[in-house]
Structure formats: C-alpha cells, structure tokens
Design a protein around this motif. Sequence first.
Motif, PDB file in Angstrom:
ATOM      1  N   ARG A 237       0.831  -1.201   0.000  1.00 61.64           N
ATOM      2  CA  ARG A 237       0.000   0.000   0.000  1.00 61.64           C
ATOM      3  C   ARG A 237       0.869   1.256   0.000  1.00 61.64           C
ATOM      4  NH1 ARG A 237      -5.167   0.960   4.011  1.00 61.64           N
ATOM      5  NH2 ARG A 237      -4.667   3.111   4.549  1.00 61.64           N
ATOM      6  N   ALA A 238       1.963   1.241   0.758  1.00 61.34           N
ATOM      7  CA  ALA A 238       2.885   2.378   0.748  1.00 61.34           C
ATOM      8  C   ALA A 238       3.510   2.547  -0.632  1.00 61.34           C
ATOM      9  CB  ALA A 238       3.966   2.167   1.805  1.00 61.34           C
ATOM     10  N   ARG A 239       3.878   1.456  -1.246  1.00 63.70           N
ATOM     11  CA  ARG A 239       4.444   1.510  -2.605  1.00 63.70           C
ATOM     12  C   ARG A 239       3.453   2.161  -3.563  1.00 63.70           C
ATOM     13  NH1 ARG A 239       4.870  -3.800  -6.514  1.00 63.70           N
ATOM     14  NH2 ARG A 239       5.204  -2.658  -8.468  1.00 63.70           N
ATOM     15  N   TYR A 240       2.199   1.745  -3.502  1.00 68.86           N
ATOM     16  CA  TYR A 240       1.199   2.305  -4.404  1.00 68.86           C
ATOM     17  C   TYR A 240       0.973   3.791  -4.137  1.00 68.86           C
ATOM     18  CZ  TYR A 240      -0.038  -2.467  -5.876  1.00 68.86           C
ATOM     19  OH  TYR A 240      -0.017  -3.740  -6.394  1.00 68.86           O
ATOM     20  N   ALA A 241       1.098   4.203  -2.879  1.00 68.08           N
ATOM     21  CA  ALA A 241       0.989   5.632  -2.574  1.00 68.08           C
ATOM     22  C   ALA A 241       2.106   6.407  -3.260  1.00 68.08           C
ATOM     23  CB  ALA A 241       1.036   5.860  -1.068  1.00 68.08           C
ATOM     24  N   GLY A 242       3.301   5.846  -3.256  1.00 69.12           N
ATOM     25  CA  GLY A 242       4.414   6.477  -3.956  1.00 69.12           C
ATOM     26  C   GLY A 242       4.199   6.517  -5.454  1.00 69.12           C
ATOM     27  N   GLU A 243       3.679   5.423  -6.013  1.00 70.45           N
ATOM     28  CA  GLU A 243       3.385   5.396  -7.444  1.00 70.45           C
ATOM     29  C   GLU A 243       2.369   6.460  -7.832  1.00 70.45           C
ATOM     30  OE1 GLU A 243       4.049   0.612  -8.376  1.00 70.45           O
ATOM     31  OE2 GLU A 243       2.049   1.482  -8.415  1.00 70.45           O
ATOM     32  N   ALA A 244       1.331   6.611  -7.013  1.00 69.02           N
ATOM     33  CA  ALA A 244       0.298   7.604  -7.298  1.00 69.02           C
ATOM     34  C   ALA A 244       0.868   9.017  -7.262  1.00 69.02           C
ATOM     35  CB  ALA A 244      -0.851   7.466  -6.302  1.00 69.02           C
ATOM     36  N   ALA A 245       1.811   9.253  -6.356  1.00 71.12           N
ATOM     37  CA  ALA A 245       2.397  10.583  -6.207  1.00 71.12           C
ATOM     38  C   ALA A 245       3.413  10.912  -7.287  1.00 71.12           C
ATOM     39  CB  ALA A 245       3.053  10.701  -4.825  1.00 71.12           C
TER      40      ALA A 245
ATOM     41  N   ARG B  64      11.753   1.755  -2.838  1.00 73.25           N
ATOM     42  CA  ARG B  64      12.200   1.192  -1.560  1.00 73.25           C
ATOM     43  C   ARG B  64      11.092   0.353  -0.927  1.00 73.25           C
ATOM     44  NH1 ARG B  64      16.614   4.192   0.451  1.00 73.25           N
ATOM     45  NH2 ARG B  64      17.916   4.670  -1.353  1.00 73.25           N
ATOM     46  N   MET B  65       9.855   0.814  -1.037  1.00 74.30           N
ATOM     47  CA  MET B  65       8.752   0.026  -0.495  1.00 74.30           C
ATOM     48  C   MET B  65       8.526  -1.249  -1.309  1.00 74.30           C
ATOM     49  SD  MET B  65       7.833   1.384   2.242  1.00 74.30           S
ATOM     50  CE  MET B  65       8.277   2.910   3.069  1.00 74.30           C
TER      51      MET B  65
ATOM     52  N   ALA C 261      15.413 -17.434   4.844  1.00 66.81           N
ATOM     53  CA  ALA C 261      16.337 -16.486   4.215  1.00 66.81           C
ATOM     54  C   ALA C 261      15.671 -15.128   4.022  1.00 66.81           C
ATOM     55  CB  ALA C 261      16.811 -17.039   2.871  1.00 66.81           C
ATOM     56  N   ALA C 262      14.399 -15.135   3.640  1.00 65.66           N
ATOM     57  CA  ALA C 262      13.684 -13.865   3.469  1.00 65.66           C
ATOM     58  C   ALA C 262      13.536 -13.145   4.800  1.00 65.66           C
ATOM     59  CB  ALA C 262      12.313 -14.129   2.838  1.00 65.66           C
ATOM     60  N   ARG C 263      13.223 -13.894   5.855  1.00 70.73           N
ATOM     61  CA  ARG C 263      13.104 -13.267   7.176  1.00 70.73           C
ATOM     62  C   ARG C 263      14.426 -12.637   7.604  1.00 70.73           C
ATOM     63  NH1 ARG C 263      10.087 -17.990   8.334  1.00 70.73           N
ATOM     64  NH2 ARG C 263      11.838 -18.935   9.448  1.00 70.73           N
ATOM     65  N   ARG C 264      15.515 -13.287   7.308  1.00 69.50           N
ATOM     66  CA  ARG C 264      16.822 -12.762   7.699  1.00 69.50           C
ATOM     67  C   ARG C 264      17.172 -11.491   6.918  1.00 69.50           C
ATOM     68  NH1 ARG C 264      19.990 -16.031  10.827  1.00 69.50           N
ATOM     69  NH2 ARG C 264      19.247 -18.179  11.144  1.00 69.50           N
ATOM     70  N   ARG C 265      16.693 -11.405   5.686  1.00 75.97           N
ATOM     71  CA  ARG C 265      16.990 -10.230   4.856  1.00 75.97           C
ATOM     72  C   ARG C 265      16.142  -9.026   5.216  1.00 75.97           C
ATOM     73  NH1 ARG C 265      15.513 -11.593  -0.757  1.00 75.97           N
ATOM     74  NH2 ARG C 265      16.098  -9.422  -1.137  1.00 75.97           N
ATOM     75  N   LEU C 266      15.001  -9.246   5.850  1.00 77.63           N
ATOM     76  CA  LEU C 266      14.046  -8.172   6.082  1.00 77.63           C
ATOM     77  C   LEU C 266      14.639  -6.967   6.823  1.00 77.63           C
ATOM     78  CD1 LEU C 266      11.249  -6.926   5.955  1.00 77.63           C
ATOM     79  CD2 LEU C 266      10.597  -8.315   7.947  1.00 77.63           C
ATOM     80  N   PRO C 267      15.357  -7.143   7.943  1.00 81.53           N
ATOM     81  CA  PRO C 267      15.865  -5.953   8.648  1.00 81.53           C
ATOM     82  C   PRO C 267      16.745  -5.070   7.761  1.00 81.53           C
ATOM     83  CG  PRO C 267      16.016  -7.880  10.067  1.00 81.53           C
ATOM     84  CD  PRO C 267      15.651  -8.390   8.701  1.00 81.53           C
ATOM     85  N   GLU C 268      17.585  -5.684   6.958  1.00 79.20           N
ATOM     86  CA  GLU C 268      18.462  -4.899   6.082  1.00 79.20           C
ATOM     87  C   GLU C 268      17.656  -4.157   5.017  1.00 79.20           C
ATOM     88  OE1 GLU C 268      22.115  -5.569   2.873  1.00 79.20           O
ATOM     89  OE2 GLU C 268      21.393  -7.245   4.086  1.00 79.20           O
ATOM     90  N   VAL C 269      16.692  -4.848   4.408  1.00 77.11           N
ATOM     91  CA  VAL C 269      15.880  -4.214   3.371  1.00 77.11           C
ATOM     92  C   VAL C 269      15.028  -3.102   3.967  1.00 77.11           C
ATOM     93  CG1 VAL C 269      14.062  -4.598   1.657  1.00 77.11           C
ATOM     94  CG2 VAL C 269      15.868  -6.302   1.958  1.00 77.11           C
ATOM     95  N   TRP C 270      14.460  -3.344   5.150  1.00 78.77           N
ATOM     96  CA  TRP C 270      13.643  -2.318   5.785  1.00 78.77           C
ATOM     97  C   TRP C 270      14.480  -1.098   6.156  1.00 78.77           C
ATOM     98  CZ3 TRP C 270       9.432  -0.019   5.849  1.00 78.77           C
ATOM     99  CH2 TRP C 270       9.082   0.864   6.880  1.00 78.77           C
ATOM    100  N   ALA C 271      15.727  -1.301   6.534  1.00 86.04           N
ATOM    101  CA  ALA C 271      16.593  -0.169   6.873  1.00 86.04           C
ATOM    102  C   ALA C 271      16.706   0.807   5.711  1.00 86.04           C
ATOM    103  CB  ALA C 271      17.979  -0.672   7.282  1.00 86.04           C
TER     104      ALA C 271
END
Length: 291
Positions: A202-210, A224-225, A271-281
Amino acid sequence: MARPDTTVGQVLLDRIEAQAVVLAGLDDAVRADEPDAVHRMRVACRRLRSALRTFRRLLAPGATDALVADLRWLGAALGRARDREVLAERLAARARALPAGFGPERVAGVLAQWGEAESRRVRPEVVAALDSPRRRSLTAGLTALLADPPLRPRAARAAAPELSRIAAREQHRTADRVRTALAAGPTERDTALHEARKAAKRARYAGEAAAPAVGRAAERFAERMKDVQEVLGEHQDAVVAAAALAGQAAEDGEPFAYGVLWAGQLAAAEAARRRLPEVWAGASGRKLARF
C-alpha cells in the motif's frame, strides 16, 4: 516537481482514471486467458482499492465503500486463479533443480499438471465474475465517481505537501507492522509478516500515485517500499508453497521428493526473514517520504 496549482485531489482522480482504464481494457484478454492478463487485472484492482483507502480522507465518508468492497471481491476472484498459477510455476521450477536421482522432470511434470488442473478448476469463477452484475456495477461506480467526484474541501490543497504527509503515514504504518512481525513468535510470525507485506504494498502504491506529480522523490519511495514488499512476498510464497507440498505429498506419490522441496521452501522463508531488517533499513528513513 508538482506545479503549484496541482491539487492532491487531482492526483487521486488521475490515479483512479488511469487504473480504471487498465481494468476495463483487460476484460477481453482475461476471457481469452492471455498470458499475464489475470495478474494485470488483479494488480489494477489492488491499485484502485489502495488509492481509495489511502486517500480516503479526501473523499466524502462512505462514498466509496461499495467500490472498495467490489474491488476486493473481483481481486479475490482473480486471485484464486493467479495464486495457483504462480504456485505451480514456482514448485515446478524448484523441482527441475532437484538431483537426478529424484526424477526432477517427472516431479516437475506432476506439479505442472496439478497446477493446470487447479487453473481449469477455478477459471469458471473468473469468467462468472466478469459476467456478473457486480462487475457491471463496479464499472458504473468508477465511471460515476470520475464524473462527479465526492471530494472533500481538503482535496483542493496543494499536492506535494499532502502527498508527502500521506507517504509518511503509510511508511509509519508499514514500520509498525514490520516491528510487530520481527518481534512475533513462531505461531504468529507468518501472519504478521503477511500483514507487513500488505502495508508495504500500500505504501508503494501511494508512492506510485504521487510520482507523476512530484517526480523522482516519490519514485524512490515507491522503489524502496517495493523492495520491502518483494522480500516479504518471497517469504509468503515460500510459506504457501511449503503448505501445498505437505498437502500433495501423499496424493501425488512423490513424498520424498516433495519433502526435499518442502525443506527448500522453509529455507527460502527463513532467508527472506533474515533479509528483512536490512531491506527495511533502506526504506525506513524519514527523509524518504519528503517530497
């Protein structure tokens, strides 16, 4: 950058109109079962529903509730077909990578046949949805909204600062869900990660709309989202795939090969769970939502 006279209400209406055109233009392609048509229609439903929910403060209370419900319904009907298609493709691809002793092509063939059978089983639901009065009502509702938009006075505000506030709100919402997911125990974790994925989308789509109004800053926010959405999507796909393998193992007569694939999906989820903190940063900085 947005022109000084561009309003946030106009940005919303432009987004709705563009996605309504996409939605209407895909009917024939979906009926003909053209490649990726169901996916594209489902995404258009999601983008429309997200716009109506994310920008709801610009709209008269209750004015779009029926549209949101109809978009959710159509997206769900399309999703049952699309999800099975993606799942079968994922599992067949993983099966082909099995060691030779596991009969990779045989196992992949069984999984592909299962996916095709599932797609045939749910396809009538998609066609029935397109032929239904509710689908016609959805089209009429979008047309009516664009012809006489139920905008509130705040929709006349300048676009850039309002879009920035909306993006910051969606970023904060995503942050809350990511924190909840990272802190969740094994029982709640998968559901919490899925909820975080929906918030990131939803955040990604907000960016796309803007983006058409404010340019590169909104595009960067959306990118990034999307990164966050994709790592969480990989987790969700792996969880769903593992569950499907567990259910099909005995029925298809490939329990050992399916067990190997199942373990692989659990590893992919981890593996996806482990990557999440870095991607979210990379998506959590306050400056990211400043348009």
